[in-house]
Design an enzyme around this catalytic site. Structure first.
Site, short mmCIF file in Angstrom:
data_model
loop_
_atom_site.label_atom_id
_atom_site.label_comp_id
_atom_site.label_asym_id
_atom_site.label_seq_id
_atom_site.Cartn_x
_atom_site.Cartn_y
_atom_site.Cartn_z
N GLU A 153 0.78 -1.01 0.10
CA GLU A 153 -0.11 -0.01 -0.05
C GLU A 153 0.95 1.33 0.00
O GLU A 153 1.68 1.50 1.11
CB GLU A 153 -1.03 -0.01 1.32
CG GLU A 153 -1.83 1.18 1.34
CD GLU A 153 -2.36 1.56 2.55
OE1 GLU A 153 -2.05 0.91 3.54
OE2 GLU A 153 -3.03 2.55 2.74
N CYS A 157 4.09 9.59 -1.61
CA CYS A 157 4.77 9.73 -2.81
C CYS A 157 5.07 11.29 -3.07
O CYS A 157 3.97 11.96 -3.06
CB CYS A 157 4.03 9.05 -4.09
SG CYS A 157 4.63 9.55 -5.51
N GLY A 167 10.22 14.11 -14.78
CA GLY A 167 10.25 12.65 -15.06
C GLY A 167 10.70 11.86 -13.79
O GLY A 167 10.90 10.58 -13.43
N TYR A 168 11.26 12.63 -12.79
CA TYR A 168 11.54 11.90 -11.17
C TYR A 168 10.38 11.17 -10.97
O TYR A 168 10.82 9.95 -10.46
CB TYR A 168 12.05 12.93 -10.43
CG TYR A 168 13.48 13.56 -10.70
CD1 TYR A 168 14.60 12.91 -11.25
CD2 TYR A 168 13.69 14.73 -10.54
CE1 TYR A 168 15.76 13.16 -11.54
CE2 TYR A 168 14.89 15.48 -10.66
CZ TYR A 168 15.97 14.57 -11.20
OH TYR A 168 17.15 15.24 -11.43
N THR A 170 8.07 9.50 -12.13
CA THR A 170 7.90 8.37 -12.98
C THR A 170 9.05 7.28 -12.72
O THR A 170 8.65 6.16 -12.46
CB THR A 170 7.81 8.84 -14.47
OG1 THR A 170 6.95 9.42 -14.68
CG2 THR A 170 7.60 7.17 -15.37
N GLY A 199 -4.47 11.84 -11.51
CA GLY A 199 -3.94 11.72 -12.99
C GLY A 199 -2.27 11.27 -13.03
O GLY A 199 -2.02 10.41 -13.71
N1 COA Z 1 -2.04 15.14 -11.91
C1 COA Z 1 -1.96 14.75 -13.13
N2 COA Z 1 -0.86 14.48 -13.78
C2 COA Z 1 0.30 14.60 -12.99
C3 COA Z 1 0.36 15.29 -11.65
C4 COA Z 1 -1.00 15.42 -11.18
N3 COA Z 1 -0.93 15.93 -9.75
N4 COA Z 1 1.90 15.10 -11.29
C5 COA Z 1 2.31 14.90 -12.41
N5 COA Z 1 1.61 14.45 -13.43
C6 COA Z 1 2.20 14.01 -14.47
C7 COA Z 1 3.05 14.71 -15.27
O1 COA Z 1 2.55 15.77 -16.01
C8 COA Z 1 3.89 13.70 -16.05
O2 COA Z 1 3.07 13.67 -17.34
P1 COA Z 1 3.70 12.87 -18.67
O3 COA Z 1 4.46 11.68 -18.39
O4 COA Z 1 2.75 12.90 -19.57
O5 COA Z 1 4.88 13.98 -19.09
C9 COA Z 1 3.52 12.42 -15.29
O6 COA Z 1 2.61 12.72 -14.40
C10 COA Z 1 4.91 12.30 -14.39
O7 COA Z 1 5.63 13.35 -14.15
P2 COA Z 1 6.97 13.41 -13.58
O8 COA Z 1 7.92 14.60 -13.92
O9 COA Z 1 7.60 11.81 -13.68
O10 COA Z 1 6.45 13.54 -12.03
P3 COA Z 1 7.16 14.36 -10.97
O11 COA Z 1 8.47 14.34 -10.72
O12 COA Z 1 6.47 15.91 -11.22
O13 COA Z 1 6.31 13.81 -9.57
C11 COA Z 1 4.52 14.13 -7.88
C12 COA Z 1 4.91 13.80 -9.45
C13 COA Z 1 3.08 13.76 -7.94
C14 COA Z 1 5.39 12.79 -7.25
C15 COA Z 1 4.77 15.54 -7.64
O14 COA Z 1 4.07 16.08 -8.51
C16 COA Z 1 4.52 15.59 -6.28
O15 COA Z 1 5.34 15.53 -5.43
N6 COA Z 1 3.29 15.95 -6.17
C17 COA Z 1 2.84 16.46 -4.53
C18 COA Z 1 2.94 15.62 -3.69
C19 COA Z 1 1.69 14.53 -4.16
O16 COA Z 1 0.57 15.09 -4.77
N7 COA Z 1 1.76 13.18 -4.09
C20 COA Z 1 0.98 12.30 -4.54
C21 COA Z 1 -0.03 11.62 -3.68
S1 COA Z 1 0.80 10.82 -2.34
#
Ligand code: COA
Length: 492
Positions: A153, A157, A167-168, A170, A199
């Site tokens: 679970e 993140c 891209g981090y 991902t 998303g």
């Molecule tokens: N909603 C929709 N899509 C999202 C998104 C969101 N909140 N955050 C990122 N994406 C998309 C990006 O646009 C990207 O899309 P692509 O592959 O088509 O280009 C993909 O998801 C991954 O992007 P990536 O650069 O690898 O991710 P990141 O380094 O920006 O990290 C999170 C993504 C969610 C970890 C980061 O935005 C974050 O820390 N957010 C705040 C904490 C959070 O909400 N965590 C999730 C719940 S625990």
């Protein structure tokens, strides 16, 4: 993991542990050993180096693979690293866990900080930390591994704000899947995602459809208000850290199948005929001028003995008098790939070959029209066709909104406006044959798409008959395609 309130937390009660405590303890111990071994390694499972598929560089990677490959390269260069971290009293691990706790607290502001601390340092939780070269934690994922149920679970993140959308997130998820699959032997991830995170999780392969049997997870994971339960299945044979290799292999396999039925990948050498003809004609013209003695000084010099002897030089031969000064046609069969594409010499024998011969109302022998006369004639013909009352359906390209399936059926569309553009280009309609082929295609397409009892089908027949009449009065055609302009008769 939603930024919301935790309703209950079964992980802290007895339902979360295995029914047989002794067995459970053994499993935990095995995983701890495996994990601590991995913690000693410089990085995670990392990308596969056995990428034989890379040899075949003609497959270009898509955007996803490019981004992943760039990060794999950074991992190999030591710019970033992923660590599987347990709270196993290792001081370095504790430093990483503090870093993770700080990032989660900042990026998930609605999540109670005490709760984050408790889960991150919980010994049943695992974390994957993303580190910069200097050891700073810039992102991570924390999950609880339910080994007996073989699922995990995801609790938190996050990537630090100034490093997001690179891209981090991902790569971090892919590394986490790989650790979970190989170290923890998990087959599924579950998580409650809030609206903002759905998303992101979808892009990481999570779905709202839960395929994991309910009895394997219900009562084990925490319930959240307002969260969407999402699942990701981890295939036992997929290496999630080597996805670009996998995608490349799939694309190669697909490409191999396409190559079995198509030659579109074969690139043949270009045509040298036109360059060679230019060179040959230039040389022949120069030689002719020299022989005629009337060209340049060089020509006079080369005229040699005749001029020196005082006799008058003969007029230089021209294309009319000397076949060697005429541009030679390119033999279609010699074009690389034409025969392989199904062309055969008998194909050119179909129907009489049409060439525009100026008849000048019977005042002398018919001669083949030059480029200017051909262009004027084609313009006249096209204007005539467009002006005919029955040509209205054929004047413009068929619009998709008028016939949505038109371009599924008609693979080689043609319309009078297209022909007009081609004519304006000059040089496109180098022969009358090319022009009439386009015109016939307008009618043939119409008869292919429309049923014989439709107005369009009938108009195509009618217009074609009118075109034929127009041509019959102005065009002479050769009976024999091999002839040089001798036998001529009325056009069709
Ligand atoms: N909603 C929709 N899509 C999202 C998104 C969101 N909140 N955050 C990122 N994406 C998309 C990006 O646009 C990207 O899309 P692509 O592959 O088509 O280009 C993909 O998801 C991954 O992007 P990536 O650069 O690898 O991710 P990141 O380094 O920006 O990290 C999170 C993504 C969610 C970890 C980061 O935005 C974050 O820390 N957010 C705040 C904490 C959070 O909400 N965590 C999730 C719940 S625990």
């Amino acid at each position: 993991m939603p930024n919301g309130e935790v309703k209950n937390e079964p992980g802290s009660d007895s339902t979360a542990v295995a029914s047989n405590p002794q067995q459970s303890g053994q499993v935990e111990e095995q995983h701890r050993t495996a994990a601590s071994q991995l913690v000693q390694e410089p990085a995670g499972p990392g990308p596969s180096s056995s990428a034989a598929a890379r040899d075949r560089t003609y497959i270009t990677p898509g955007a996803y693979s490019q981004r992943e490959e760039a990060l794999i390269k950074r991992e190999q260069d030591g710019d970033i690293a992923f660590r599987y971290v347990l709270n196993n009293d290792d001081p370095q691990n504790l430093i990483y866990l503090v870093g993770l706790k700080n990032i989660f607290s900042k990026q998930l502001p609605n999540m109670p900080k005490e709760y984050i601390v408790r889960l991150v340092f919980d010994r049943r939780h695992r974390s994957v930390a993303l580190l910069k070269r200097n050891g700073t934690v810039i992102g991570g994922i924390t999950y609880r591994a339910f080994h007996e149920q073989a699922f995990g679970e995801i609790a938190f993140c996050a990537v630090t704000s100034h490093e997001q959308v690179k891209g981090y997130g991902t790569r971090l998820m892919n590394q986490t899947k790989e650790f979970a699959r190989t170290v923890d032997r998990l087959t599924h991830f579950l998580t409650y995602a809030d609206n903002n995170a759905v998303g992101y999780f979808e892009k990481q392969g999570f779905t709202r459809e839960i395929t994991l049997e309910r009895e394997r997870w219900q009562g084990y994971i925490k319930d959240y208000d307002g969260g969407t339960l999402m699942e990701c299945v981890m295939h036992p044979r997929i290496s999630y850290t080597a996805l670009p290799d996998l995608i490349r292999t799939q694309r190669l396999a697909l490409d191999d199948r396409i190559r079995e039925v198509s030659n579109s990948h074969v690139v043949r050498p270009g045509l040298r005929h036109f360059q060679e003809e230019d060179a040959r004609l230039a040389a022949a013209t120069a030689a002719a001028a020299a022989a005629g003695g009337k060209g340049s000084a060089a020509g006079a010099a080369q005229a040699g003995d005749a001029a020196a002897g005082g006799t008058e030089a003969a007029a230089a031969p021209t294309a009319d008098t000397d076949p060697a000064l005429r541009r030679r046609m390119l033999d279609i069969g010699s074009i690389p790939g034409v025969r392989e594409a199904g062309w055969s010499p008998d194909m050119v024998q179909q129907g009489p070959r049409v060439r525009l011969l100026l008849d000048e109302a019977g005042a002398g022998p018919a001669v083949e029209a030059g480029p200017e006369a051909l262009h004027s004639f084609l313009r006249l013909l096209l204007e005539h066709v467009k002006g005919l009352e029955d040509s209205w359906p054929f004047r413009e390209r068929v619009a998709v909104q008028d016939a949505p399936d038109y371009y599924d059926i008609i693979k080689d569309p043609m319309a009078l406006d297209v022909m007009e553009e081609r004519l304006a280009c000059r040089g496109y309609y180098a022969t009358l044959d090319i022009f009439t082929a386009d015109l016939r295609r307008v009618f043939d397409n119409c008869r292919l798409y429309n049923a014989p009892d439709t107005i369009y089908y009938k108009l195509a027949n009618k217009l074609e008959a009118q075109v034929n009449t127009f041509m019959a009065h102005r065009v002479l055609y050769e009976e024999d395609s091999g002839g040089g302009g001798g036998q001529a008769g009325a056009g069709r």
